[in-house]
Write an enzyme that holds these catalytic residues in place. Sequence first.
Site, PDB file in Angstrom:
ATOM      1  N   TYR A 102       2.343   1.488  -7.322  1.00 32.47           N
ATOM      2  CA  TYR A 102       1.252   1.761  -8.274  1.00 32.47           C
ATOM      3  C   TYR A 102       1.798   2.163  -9.650  1.00 32.47           C
ATOM      4  CZ  TYR A 102      -1.732   2.204  -4.057  1.00 32.47           C
ATOM      5  OH  TYR A 102      -2.391   2.012  -2.868  1.00 32.47           O
ATOM      6  N   HIS A 139       4.534   0.633   3.130  1.00 32.07           N
ATOM      7  CA  HIS A 139       3.296   0.138   2.509  1.00 32.07           C
ATOM      8  C   HIS A 139       2.721  -1.094   3.222  1.00 32.07           C
ATOM      9  CE1 HIS A 139       1.142   0.168  -1.645  1.00 32.07           C
ATOM     10  NE2 HIS A 139       0.327  -0.298  -0.715  1.00 32.07           N
TER      11      HIS A 139
END
Length: 286
Positions: A50, A108
């Site tokens: 991110y 992730h």
Amino acid sequence: MLNKYYRLSNGVKIPKIGFGTAMMDNLTTQSTVKKAIDLGYRLIDTAYIYENEVGVGNAINSSDIDRKELFVTTKIDPSAKNYLDAKQNLDKSFQNLNSDYIDLLLIHSPQPWNEFRGENHYLKENIAIWKLLEEFYESDLVRAIGVSNFQKIDLDNLIDNCEIKPMVNQVLAHISNTPFDIIDYSRNEEVLVEAYSPLANSKILNNPNLQIMAEEYDVTVAQLCIKYCIELGLLPIVKSEDTEHMKENLDFNFKISHLDMEYLEHIERISSYGDLDYMSIYSKQI
Ligand code: NAP
């Protein structure tokens, strides 16, 4: 909210709702997360990819709330698919967050982003990365470890071949698109399931049937979506940059009847939004 926490299989307490930060730059993240903490959010969800861990770290370190009251999740870059890359990635996350420890660290995705849901499950590679997570867990640098976007084959791979079972699996889950098979399987393995995009990235909020039901409970569709996850024992990770929405999303002190839950669990797919869409939105951004 009577009971504000779930407990992970290792006994660690985890807040029942999380605040998401995907697609926010560092500056926006810093001010939005600070506001979220002031409003009462305690779990902040970020990820290396991110590119806003610095913003999360700044918000947390400048907050009046004791660090121990906060719960920070980050995730290993999906493209880091060997021990060394993942280790470098994780060292960077620690620097970015400027924190001595991370509450929850996740792999992730089973695959690198550009192969998401592809045939190759990177089984050997995920075992190697999981060993890194186990090392950090055993050194008390992370309080809990888990995965995200893992399917049964990916979870089995770690459960069968590694020492420590994942404590969390963060997956896409919302009304009309709830992966009950992986939820049930995870629950049997004592893996807490976090629901990302619990509002389907806002794509289901205008649905007339949900609006009618929400009105009956005197809540908004967003609150209905969040409570639906909690009624299922999931931990919703919801994102908003709007103060009123942020407040609203924390207010889920009502109960959805058994009959309405049955309806919501079986409702036909409302929006075509899915985890592949998310990956493609995200890939365009970076
Ligand atoms: P989401 O939380 O389902 O929806 C966010 C959208 O809904 C925003 O557009 C927000 O706009 C709007 N919204 C929020 N509350 C609202 C309310 N009360 N009324 C009306 N609109 C509202 O979607 P998401 O960002 O996709 O997912 C949440 C988090 O999950 C992410 O930020 C990330 O942390 C995590 N996630 C993880 C993965 C993974 O691969 N592990 C993938 C996707 C997401 P406003 O800003 O205007 O409120």
